[in-house]
Design a protein around this motif. Sequence first.
Motif, PDB file in Angstrom:
ATOM      1  N   THR A  48     -26.388  -6.238  17.014  1.00  0.00           N
ATOM      2  CA  THR A  48     -26.427  -7.512  17.907  1.00  0.00           C
ATOM      3  C   THR A  48     -25.026  -7.747  18.772  1.00  0.00           C
ATOM      4  OG1 THR A  48     -27.361  -9.571  18.660  1.00  0.00           O
ATOM      5  CG2 THR A  48     -26.027  -9.336  16.504  1.00  0.00           C
ATOM      6  N   GLY A  49     -24.949  -8.026  19.820  1.00  0.00           N
ATOM      7  CA  GLY A  49     -23.778  -8.152  20.429  1.00  0.00           C
ATOM      8  C   GLY A  49     -23.344  -7.158  21.285  1.00  0.00           C
ATOM      9  N   GLY A  50     -22.712  -7.564  22.408  1.00  0.00           N
ATOM     10  CA  GLY A  50     -21.801  -6.593  23.103  1.00  0.00           C
ATOM     11  C   GLY A  50     -22.576  -5.379  24.064  1.00  0.00           C
ATOM     12  N   LYS A  51     -21.902  -4.376  24.483  1.00  0.00           N
ATOM     13  CA  LYS A  51     -22.775  -3.410  25.298  1.00  0.00           C
ATOM     14  C   LYS A  51     -23.127  -2.416  24.310  1.00  0.00           C
ATOM     15  CE  LYS A  51     -21.564  -0.393  29.251  1.00  0.00           C
ATOM     16  NZ  LYS A  51     -23.004  -0.483  29.815  1.00  0.00           N
ATOM     17  N   VAL A  52     -24.090  -1.970  24.621  1.00  0.00           N
ATOM     18  CA  VAL A  52     -24.688  -0.759  23.607  1.00  0.00           C
ATOM     19  C   VAL A  52     -25.136   0.404  24.554  1.00  0.00           C
ATOM     20  CG1 VAL A  52     -26.414  -0.221  21.858  1.00  0.00           C
ATOM     21  CG2 VAL A  52     -25.719  -2.389  22.130  1.00  0.00           C
ATOM     22  N   ASP A  53     -24.300   1.560  24.497  1.00  0.00           N
ATOM     23  CA  ASP A  53     -24.401   2.717  25.099  1.00  0.00           C
ATOM     24  C   ASP A  53     -25.000   3.813  24.199  1.00  0.00           C
ATOM     25  OD1 ASP A  53     -22.494   3.500  23.743  1.00  0.00           O
ATOM     26  OD2 ASP A  53     -20.879   3.202  25.536  1.00  0.00           O
ATOM     27  N   ALA A  54     -25.414   4.934  24.856  1.00  0.00           N
ATOM     28  CA  ALA A  54     -25.814   6.164  24.229  1.00  0.00           C
ATOM     29  C   ALA A  54     -25.073   6.419  23.039  1.00  0.00           C
ATOM     30  CB  ALA A  54     -26.227   7.054  25.015  1.00  0.00           C
ATOM     31  N   ASN A  55     -23.689   6.558  23.520  1.00  0.00           N
ATOM     32  CA  ASN A  55     -22.477   7.039  22.551  1.00  0.00           C
ATOM     33  C   ASN A  55     -22.528   6.320  21.207  1.00  0.00           C
ATOM     34  OD1 ASN A  55     -20.099   8.988  22.056  1.00  0.00           O
ATOM     35  ND2 ASN A  55     -19.078   6.948  21.745  1.00  0.00           N
ATOM     36  N   LEU A  56     -22.724   5.031  21.415  1.00  0.00           N
ATOM     37  CA  LEU A  56     -22.434   4.057  20.129  1.00  0.00           C
ATOM     38  C   LEU A  56     -23.927   4.402  19.417  1.00  0.00           C
ATOM     39  CD1 LEU A  56     -21.446   1.828  18.358  1.00  0.00           C
ATOM     40  CD2 LEU A  56     -22.509   0.248  19.896  1.00  0.00           C
ATOM     41  N   VAL A  78     -31.486   0.950  26.941  1.00  0.00           N
ATOM     42  CA  VAL A  78     -32.934   1.011  26.350  1.00  0.00           C
ATOM     43  C   VAL A  78     -33.672   2.311  26.073  1.00  0.00           C
ATOM     44  CG1 VAL A  78     -35.313   0.014  26.336  1.00  0.00           C
ATOM     45  CG2 VAL A  78     -33.263  -1.288  26.914  1.00  0.00           C
ATOM     46  N   LYS A  79     -33.423   3.279  27.344  1.00  0.00           N
ATOM     47  CA  LYS A  79     -33.941   4.551  27.080  1.00  0.00           C
ATOM     48  C   LYS A  79     -33.411   5.572  26.042  1.00  0.00           C
ATOM     49  CE  LYS A  79     -34.619   8.684  30.159  1.00  0.00           C
ATOM     50  NZ  LYS A  79     -34.371   9.213  31.257  1.00  0.00           N
ATOM     51  N   ALA A  80     -32.197   5.379  25.812  1.00  0.00           N
ATOM     52  CA  ALA A  80     -31.442   6.132  24.734  1.00  0.00           C
ATOM     53  C   ALA A  80     -31.891   5.442  23.258  1.00  0.00           C
ATOM     54  CB  ALA A  80     -29.803   6.062  24.861  1.00  0.00           C
ATOM     55  N   ALA A  81     -31.902   4.239  23.219  1.00  0.00           N
ATOM     56  CA  ALA A  81     -32.413   3.727  21.984  1.00  0.00           C
ATOM     57  C   ALA A  81     -33.974   4.251  21.740  1.00  0.00           C
ATOM     58  CB  ALA A  81     -32.493   2.263  22.138  1.00  0.00           C
ATOM     59  N   HIS A  82     -34.790   4.060  22.744  1.00  0.00           N
ATOM     60  CA  HIS A  82     -36.136   4.295  22.325  1.00  0.00           C
ATOM     61  C   HIS A  82     -36.125   5.853  22.271  1.00  0.00           C
ATOM     62  CE1 HIS A  82     -38.030   0.773  24.657  1.00  0.00           C
ATOM     63  NE2 HIS A  82     -37.405   0.179  23.427  1.00  0.00           N
ATOM     64  N   ALA A  83     -35.510   6.682  22.571  1.00  0.00           N
ATOM     65  CA  ALA A  83     -35.342   8.140  22.506  1.00  0.00           C
ATOM     66  C   ALA A  83     -35.096   8.418  20.778  1.00  0.00           C
ATOM     67  CB  ALA A  83     -34.471   8.566  23.330  1.00  0.00           C
ATOM     68  N   LYS A  84     -34.538   7.325  20.329  1.00  0.00           N
ATOM     69  CA  LYS A  84     -33.971   7.679  18.590  1.00  0.00           C
ATOM     70  C   LYS A  84     -34.981   6.696  18.137  1.00  0.00           C
ATOM     71  CE  LYS A  84     -30.342  10.125  18.936  1.00  0.00           C
ATOM     72  NZ  LYS A  84     -29.949  11.369  18.407  1.00  0.00           N
ATOM     73  N   ASN A  85     -36.170   6.353  18.512  1.00  0.00           N
ATOM     74  CA  ASN A  85     -37.005   5.308  17.873  1.00  0.00           C
ATOM     75  C   ASN A  85     -36.451   3.984  17.258  1.00  0.00           C
ATOM     76  OD1 ASN A  85     -39.267   7.303  17.932  1.00  0.00           O
ATOM     77  ND2 ASN A  85     -38.613   8.468  16.589  1.00  0.00           N
ATOM     78  N   ILE A  86     -35.425   3.567  17.967  1.00  0.00           N
ATOM     79  CA  ILE A  86     -34.672   2.390  17.811  1.00  0.00           C
ATOM     80  C   ILE A  86     -35.511   1.297  18.744  1.00  0.00           C
ATOM     81  CG2 ILE A  86     -32.656   1.137  17.809  1.00  0.00           C
ATOM     82  CD1 ILE A  86     -31.236   4.076  17.837  1.00  0.00           C
ATOM     83  N   HIS A  87     -35.793   0.190  18.040  1.00  0.00           N
ATOM     84  CA  HIS A  87     -36.318  -0.762  18.701  1.00  0.00           C
ATOM     85  C   HIS A  87     -35.364  -1.616  19.227  1.00  0.00           C
ATOM     86  CE1 HIS A  87     -40.268   0.273  16.648  1.00  0.00           C
ATOM     87  NE2 HIS A  87     -39.583   0.013  15.539  1.00  0.00           N
TER      88      HIS A  87
END
Length: 309
Positions: A48-56, A78-87
């Motif tokens: 949680t917290g901050g900016k979450v980009d694809a690199n992180l 969100v697109k990068a997260a879902h591509a990794k099956n991350i909710h």
Amino acid sequence: MKNILLNGKVPNDCLKLLEERFQLFRLYEADDRAAFLAEHGQKIVGMTGGKVDANLIENLPNLKIIANYGVGYDNVDVKAAHAKNIHVTNTPNRLSPAVAELTLGLMISLARNIPAYHNYVKAGRWAQEGSVPLTAQLAEASVGILGLGRIGKEIAKRCVAFDMDVSYHGRTHQTDQPYRYFDSLIEMAKNVDWLVIIAPGGNETNKIITRDVLEALGAKGCLVNIARGNMVDQQALIELLANNGLRGAALDVFDGEPEVPQALRDLDNVILSPHNGSATRKTRAQMSSQVVENLEAFFERGELLDPVQ
């Protein structure tokens, strides 16, 4: 205890709840982010917290959930997260009343010139100079809402209570809603006295309020932005406000905030607020609880209480 990454600072009440329930890793305090992630990245299952980009996201191979603090989630890829099956979850509902309340407060302040008249009385000018000019009012005026989501509906409900005629524009026509729908933002702007922005941020809505939209709203119109500053062509807004192309603006957000252009601050026909929409003690405490509830529900029961699709 599950290992949770704090990518940015969270409010103290949220931090306290997280500390009681999880093992926290504070990435935002690290002098060397790459070294921190190399050492701890494998352990992290939530964030949680901050900016979450694809690199992180790439550096957190076991990440399962991103619990965003706030209803807006344009800080998360969100697109990068879902591509990794991350909710991804957020904190809707809890902040809707507070944001809607401030929206109407800004509108009343602008329509009735409350800040200026407050200063007029405090300075003793009423007794010296007499009555002030007449103002506008909300009753019987028309309002167009850009984004009739949870908060938009709360704003609409309050506008109706003020005897305003409500319209809206969004991606879909919500046939279960009693308000007039415009499939064109410019057409809606032409037909209302007030234009309220409460659509989600992100690339799709960046600069959605163009000069053409502002000119369609026109000299009789007032703009209210309670969403994201970058959704408005800010320079065009300043120019139109300064040259009677718009009657006024009430703004809680700005492009490039917390910096606000001097030209905007110098105008008399604006009401300015420091991105304060959800900033009540009650709402922020509820949002903090909701972040933790989202994490606990997922890790303990496999449930997603507030999923971002």
